[in-house]
Design an enzyme around this catalytic site. Structure first.
Site, short mmCIF file in Angstrom:
data_model
loop_
_atom_site.label_atom_id
_atom_site.label_comp_id
_atom_site.label_asym_id
_atom_site.label_seq_id
_atom_site.Cartn_x
_atom_site.Cartn_y
_atom_site.Cartn_z
N ARG A 1 38.64 2.55 66.77
CA ARG A 1 39.29 1.27 66.47
C ARG A 1 38.39 0.08 66.81
NH1 ARG A 1 44.77 1.74 65.86
NH2 ARG A 1 44.98 -0.47 66.35
N GLU B 1 34.24 1.37 45.01
CA GLU B 1 34.40 2.20 46.20
C GLU B 1 33.07 2.86 46.55
OE1 GLU B 1 36.33 2.25 48.43
OE2 GLU B 1 35.98 4.09 49.51
N CYS C 1 41.15 -3.09 68.18
CA CYS C 1 40.73 -2.68 69.52
C CYS C 1 41.61 -1.49 69.90
CB CYS C 1 40.98 -3.80 70.55
SG CYS C 1 40.01 -5.26 70.25
N LYS D 1 38.23 0.48 62.62
CA LYS D 1 39.04 1.28 61.69
C LYS D 1 40.21 0.49 61.12
CE LYS D 1 40.35 4.82 59.37
NZ LYS D 1 39.55 5.18 58.18
N LYS E 1 31.35 2.37 50.24
CA LYS E 1 31.04 3.54 51.09
C LYS E 1 29.58 3.51 51.50
CE LYS E 1 34.10 4.96 52.41
NZ LYS E 1 35.04 4.01 51.98
N TRP F 1 36.64 -4.45 69.75
CA TRP F 1 35.91 -4.94 68.58
C TRP F 1 35.89 -6.45 68.72
CZ3 TRP F 1 37.24 -7.69 63.90
CH2 TRP F 1 36.22 -7.66 62.94
N GLU G 1 28.66 0.42 53.90
CA GLU G 1 29.31 0.30 55.22
C GLU G 1 28.81 1.35 56.21
OE1 GLU G 1 33.54 0.86 55.69
OE2 GLU G 1 33.62 2.28 54.07
N HIS H 1 24.22 -10.05 32.33
CA HIS H 1 24.51 -11.49 32.48
C HIS H 1 24.01 -12.03 33.81
CE1 HIS H 1 26.85 -11.47 28.80
NE2 HIS H 1 27.39 -10.33 29.21
N ASN I 1 44.85 -6.79 72.30
CA ASN I 1 44.39 -6.51 70.94
C ASN I 1 45.02 -7.58 70.06
OD1 ASN I 1 43.56 -5.48 68.52
ND2 ASN I 1 45.06 -3.83 68.45
C1 AGP Z 1 36.99 1.44 54.16
O1 AGP Z 1 36.03 2.47 54.30
C2 AGP Z 1 37.08 0.55 55.36
N1 AGP Z 1 37.34 1.27 56.53
C3 AGP Z 1 38.01 -0.62 55.12
O2 AGP Z 1 37.64 -1.25 53.92
C4 AGP Z 1 39.52 -0.27 55.01
O3 AGP Z 1 39.77 0.42 53.82
C5 AGP Z 1 40.30 -1.60 54.99
O4 AGP Z 1 40.06 -2.25 56.21
C6 AGP Z 1 41.80 -1.40 54.81
O5 AGP Z 1 42.32 -0.67 55.89
P1 AGP Z 1 43.82 -0.10 55.75
O6 AGP Z 1 43.82 0.84 54.59
O7 AGP Z 1 44.10 0.56 57.05
O8 AGP Z 1 44.71 -1.30 55.49
#
Ligand code: AGP
Length: 667
Positions: A27, A540, A2, A662, A544, A134, A547, A563, A158
């Protein structure tokens, strides 16, 4: 998780709070709200066009802060000294003209909706708090939005209060609550405690914290102490700064940097009292604390879009510079050198195993590192999802090095896992992008990446610089453990630097990549396959895409598809095949043929010189012929752009995808 902001000072607070929330919105953005110590005097003063901004040389404070006519700062302070950014000042002798109502304005939706709503309300003041949410406890509703009020208390939060039900029972709050949030419970408890303590808000807050189990960052207004804000934290981040424009507290620097470049991290469980004239920090025993002042290491522009349509595209393009800023300061005569980071060689020579611990994208960076470390260092290297590590009983002892990766440095799962590893005797080395963040401060050693603020929820440049950091660490460890000669280490570093222009070349293919998304955006599923380091990378790519475009995407070890998962491959199902690792290239071609035989739409990423026959893939993207270990850098730019343009093509909110935040500071 938050976004929190608090302001008290000579300026009108509403705009400061709304602008700060806009900066913090990445956030969490389910709902937003502000609370203002409404101040007709201040508003009237403003309406009269009088100075509503404090100018230190004139020292004229708006009437509202003193309850009398406009007075000099010295009069307001009741002594001859003028307020300064430092130094101790007494509270103003004049009390505010009567009790000031605390007005709460809050609603679901983004900050811009709150701003429009606020615009129609002629309420403002010089002190207030703001919150962008959030949702954790309680759905996304106006009632569940923060701030929450109870009696004389108004607060924002928060974190998560785990024992909120116990508190409801203990304080007989049944039937009182207007929301489903744990935060409102805290407000009612604090209101009860401050009544018991006959107005001693500091003691009441200390009692509240003793009752709470969980994580929190609170900002609190107490109606009987107009103009003051109380802030306290445990795990959830808070930073604060006193400036000639007033005193500010916020979840992170993006809300403070327009006013000040110096700040301090609110110490855990310390009470911070912000007034228009000063900030006091006291420990749990009431002992005064002088927090370490820090300087912001980036400028306001860094946290703005600067002409890009989205933060994510800007941050993708910032990667080459971020890589240079992270790598170059750690090279001495072409060799990795961590003297400036204070990381002793013994960290790498003394360890018998390495645990890499992280979440999400950061964990995927760890997966790439593991693929490289174990063959190179010849010691066990495990990668852990932090939330799993915490509740397993992993092999950790004094011979363990725990490398903890986190862009924000505040992810609670990663923090808790690091604390567990440390308790079990491991040395902890954090790779963090946010200076002064909790994980960085609590780890034995911190390796800061220099990517600048990453605003887009989908992590891009943070991932690349995490890889750069992990590569430098691997190279130095190899040197120290006799696995690399200095000459081999220099070649490694040269290859790492050569990966940067390869990233820029991939950015040059963005229009072609954009065109490829037409094969994705109408599909329900997408698959990413690779072997070895390319498999780590495909994780990754899948994250990407899903999300930010909401297309269901999975990553699989290419050899594993047959499998079971291959049952999902049907005509035109997009499969992104990453084939840059030469020792398994032929195997990858076999796996690609397996999905092609079922009419998948195959997008192949391989080296320019790779022997790819006709008809193997529907589309082929080539990267420069880098050594295998360094192909990740241009390939991840491809994966990021593919996801970005898919989300754009679906007209989605690229920077603030639904349900995400975030920094996840709750479990
Ligand atoms: C990745 O695109 C996401 N935003 C999320 O997976 C992020 O990498 C994860 O929450 C870890 O965050 P941090 O690197 O701030 O610990």
């Amino acid at each position: 998780m938050c976004g929190i902001i608090g302001y008290t000072g000579p300026l009108m607070a509403k705009e400061i709070l709304l602008e700060g929330l806009a900066q913090l919105e990445y956030r969490g953005y389910d709902s937003a709200g502000i609370a203002l110590l409404a101040d007709e005097g201040g508003a009237a003063l403003n309406a009269g066009g009088a100075a509503s901004t404090f100018s230190a040389d004139s020292g004229v404070w708006p009437a509202a802060l003193s309850g009398a006519g406009a007075m000099t700062a010295a009069e307001a302070l009741g002594d001859t000294a003028h307020p300064t950014a430092t130094g101790v000042r007494r509270r103003p002798t004049a009390s505010h003209a009567g009790p000031s109502p605390i007005t709460v304005i809050k609603k679901t939706g983004k900050v811009k909706g709150l701003r429009a709503y606020c615009g129609s309300l002629p309420v403002d003041g010089h002190c207030g708090i703001g919150h962008t949410r959030w949702a954790t406890h309680g759905g996304v509703t106006d009632a569940n939005a923060h701030p929450h009020q109870a009696g004389e208390i108004t607060l924002i939060h928060n974190g998560i209060i785990e024992n909120y039900q116990e508190l409801i029972d203990t304080f007989h709050l049944q039937g009182k609550l207007l929301s489903q949030t744990d935060t409102e419970v805290a407000a009612w408890v604090l209101d009860a405690l401050v009544r018991e303590e006959v107005g001693d808000i500091a003691k009441a807050i200390a009692r509240l914290l003793a009752l709470i189990r969980g994580s929190y960052g609170f900002c609190i207004l107490y109606a009987s102490r107009p103009g003051e804000i109380y802030a306290v934290r445990n795990v959830s981040p808070l930073v604060a700064s006193y400036t000639p424009s007033g005193a500010l507290v916020a979840s992170d620097l993006t809300a403070i940097i327009p006013y000040s470049r110096s700040y301090f991290v609110v110490p855990e469980n310390a009470l911070v009292r912000l007034t228009p004239y000063r900030i006091d920090v006291t420990g749990p025993e009431g002992d005064p604390i002088t927090p370490e002042m820090l300087e912001v290491n980036w400028n306001v522009d860094a946290a703005m879009k600067n002409g890009y349509p989205h933060y994510m595209l800007k941050e993708i393009h910032e990667q080459p510079r971020a890589m240079e800023n992270t790598i170059l300061p750690r090279l001495d005569k072409g060799l990795p050198d961590f003297a400036q980071d204070g990381i002793p060689d013994a960290v790498f020579t003394g360890c018998e195993r390495i645990h890499i611990i992280a979440c999400g994208t950061a964990m995927h960076a760890g997966m790439v590192a593991r693929s490289m470390y174990e063959p190179l260092l010849r010691i066990p290297v495990a990668v852990w999802v932090a939330s799993e590590f915490r509740y397993e009983d992993p092999l950790v002892d004094g011979g363990t090095l725990a490398i903890v990766i986190s862009q924000s440095g505040e992810t609670i799962d990663t923090l808790a896992a690091m604390r567990l590893a440390s308790e079990k005797g491991a040395a902890t080395l954090s790779i963090v992008n946010v200076k002064g963040s909790t994980i960085a401060r609590e780890s034995d050693y911190a390796f800061y990446t220099h990517a600048g603020p990453e605003i887009a929820v989908a992590s891009t440049k943070a991932y690349s610089v995490q890889l750069a950091a992990l590569y430098l660490i691997g190279c130095r460890a190899a040197m120290l453990r006799g696995k690399y000669t200095p000459e081999e280490a220099k070649v490694f570093v040269t290859n790492l630097l050569d990966a940067i222009p390869a990233m820029e070349m991939m950015m040059g293919q963005k229009e072609r990549i954009r065109g490829l998304t037409s094969h994705l955006i109408h599909e329900k599923d997408a698959f990413f396959i690779g072997r070895g380091l390319d498999y780590a990378l495909s994780l990754e790519g899948a994250l990407k895409l899903k999300e930010i475009s909401y297309i269901h995407a999975e990553a699989h070890a290419a050899g594993e598809l047959k499998h079971g998962t291959i049952a999902l491959i049907a005509p035109l199902v997009p499969v992104v095949a990453i084939a840059t690792q030469e020792h398994v290239f032929a195997k990858m071609i076999s796996n690609i043929r397996e999905v092609k035989a079922r009419d998948a739409f195959v997008i192949l990423v391989s080296k320019l010189s790779a022997p790819v026959g006709d008809g193997v893939a529907n589309v082929r993207l080539s990267i420069p012929d880098l050594p295998d270990a360094f192909c990740v850098f241009p390939v991840v730019v491809f994966l990021q752009l593919l996801a970005y343009y898919a989300a754009v093509g679906k007209n989605l909110n690229v920077d603030q995808p639904r349900n995400l935040a975030k920094s996840v500071t709750v479990e």
